[in-house]
Design a protein around this motif. Sequence first.
Motif, PDB file in Angstrom:
ATOM      1  N   GLY A 130     -14.094   2.336  22.833  1.00  0.00           N
ATOM      2  CA  GLY A 130     -14.812   2.201  24.096  1.00  0.00           C
ATOM      3  C   GLY A 130     -13.857   1.734  25.011  1.00  0.00           C
ATOM      4  N   SER A 178     -23.302   2.942  25.581  1.00  0.00           N
ATOM      5  CA  SER A 178     -22.395   1.931  24.937  1.00  0.00           C
ATOM      6  C   SER A 178     -21.890   2.250  23.410  1.00  0.00           C
ATOM      7  CB  SER A 178     -23.353   0.555  24.802  1.00  0.00           C
ATOM      8  OG  SER A 178     -22.700  -0.213  24.145  1.00  0.00           O
ATOM      9  N   ASP A 179     -20.812   2.078  23.017  1.00  0.00           N
ATOM     10  CA  ASP A 179     -20.615   2.162  21.581  1.00  0.00           C
ATOM     11  C   ASP A 179     -20.683   0.867  20.885  1.00  0.00           C
ATOM     12  OD1 ASP A 179     -18.747   4.696  21.519  1.00  0.00           O
ATOM     13  OD2 ASP A 179     -17.798   3.574  23.191  1.00  0.00           O
TER      14      ASP A 179
END
Lengths: 332, 188
Positions: free
Chosen positions: A98, A163-164
């Motif tokens: 990310g 979001s990762d």
Amino acid sequence: MKPFAYLRPASVAEAVRVSAATPGARFLGGGTNLVDLMKLGVETPGLVIDVSRLPLDRVTRTDDGGLRIGATVRNSDLAAHPDVRADHPALSQALLAGASGQLRNTATTGGNLLQRTRCPYFQDITKPCNKRDPGSGCPAREGAHRDLAVLGHSPHCVATNPSDMAVALAALDATVLLHGPEGERAVPVTDFHRLPGDNPDQDTVIRPGELITEVVLPPPPDGAVSLYRKARDRASYAFALASVAAVLAVRDGRVAHVSLAFGALAHRPWRARAAEDVLRGATADRETFARAVEAELEAARPLRDNGFKVDLARRTAFGALTELASRAAPND
Amino acid sequence: MDPTPAGRGTAAPAPADDRSTLTLHVNGTARTLTLDHRTTVLDALRQHLGLTGVKKGCDHGQCGACTVLVDGRRANSCLLLAVAHDGARVTTVEGLADGDRLHPLQAAFLERDALQCGYCTPGQICSAAGMLDEAAAGFPSHVTPPTADVPVGPAPLGADEIRERMSGNLCRCGAYPHIVRAIEDVAP
Ligand SMILES: Cc1cc2nc3c(=O)[nH]c(=O)nc-3n(C[C@H](O)[C@H](O)[C@H](O)COP(=O)(O)OP(=O)(O)OC[C@H]3O[C@@H](n4cnc5c(N)ncnc54)[C@H](O)[C@@H]3O)c2cc1C
Ligand code: SF4
Ligand code: FES
Ligand code: FES
């Protein structure tokens, strides 16, 4: 940007008290999302409560061998933490997939969980958007939605959670600890983010004044291996088009433990329970993996321009499971 | 977003709780400023302290031109509120050289001709300085092979590692091949 007052509370209790008493106040973690949205006029807090220096910056062992992750632990420190790398590689890999090195040095666990969607209409205050301005409409449904949801969307919003980290936490059965004006509560991360329904302005089940204080991970299941895979437009520094976090244990050729979550497909990290039901106890082979992924993605309802994401998710999940199986049972 | 007085003639005088007095330790010198809370570390450096080495590209955390070291770690200064960094040590490209002796990364960028227009260069160099320290501290990257026995030593830095770790710094001139070579020269 609207002028705002700034407060650096000395304790969690003070942060929660002031936040609950000040409608429109916002907590500041690293600010990599909040400050960006304030510049865009999407966020207009009258008070910014800086929680980044609260003593929530540690990763510690729980009695049962799990991990407690403080809300202000920086994404880069969490990804590099030896216990995280050893026990939960999927989490470390998700964080490292990310944003950028600079952003990960600044971003916090709490802020990452609460980052807002990257839907272009949400970020543009000259456009209607039900999430930003309830009742104004959802131009993404007919407009630019190539990157947006294929699962669990509603007529009111087709945004995805970007979001990762949250995808890995969903597969790892993490729990979010919240401190609010009514006390403390624990919410499984899979129940923390919502589907949009008819009120997409609520990304999560967090209540006014509540502060994320910690994220708790259970110990890894016996013999389990985990990974995170992300498909995106560039090899680095791009949000996911589809991603997968998977945890797998194989015993005597059969799936002894599995958990699987998709990212970038829905308004929340998508825990693939239907796929897990097919996998649990079944022979750990390619045929089972294909069937399991299919069982999950049957529910996909792509929009005009994002059907490719379903295929991308299918291949990414199949590849992740195959790779994990070869590691979980190298002699089979 | 520009909150400096020069930029906004018509704004009503800000109430006292819209500004704070804070200290940044910039390149080794304590600088105390009274700033509107909206001021970012980037604008504090450029507009209030005259340190124009640090550049504003996108102003949204996307390009890396504004990269500085904050308490020794690289960060995008355009997304940092100055008030939230009261007491922090900030190093800009101006603070990297030792008197007239260039920082090894500055020398390598010159040697390798790792720039065209130069706009991204201060951010590239500050980012590379922070990145080398991260690798020395054993921080993994997205391309670091996962292993069951987590290594405690420094992470080895080949060209792939450098490219991945530097992906937060964009270069519109496309000087990437020379940037990677310059950093390889300095990497252990
Ligand atoms: C160019 C760019 C690329 C990016 N790429 C990626 C990517 O590929 N993958 C990815 O996952 N992310 C990506 N990100 C997003 C980044 O991960 C988030 O911005 C970051 O994780 C947010 O953390 P923060 O601490 O800075 O949050 P902040 O900006 O401080 O806060 C975000 C939100 O959380 C709230 N908040 C913060 N802390 C708490 C707390 N403890 N309790 C309650 N509320 C809290 C704030 O009020 C705010 O609403 C990218 C960002 C940028 C700018
Ligand atoms: S998809 Fe959601 S965030 Fe995007 S415009 Fe529609 S309502 Fe807004
Ligand atoms: S100016 Fe800060 S990242 Fe572009
Ligand atoms: S040298 Fe011109 S932007 Fe990099």
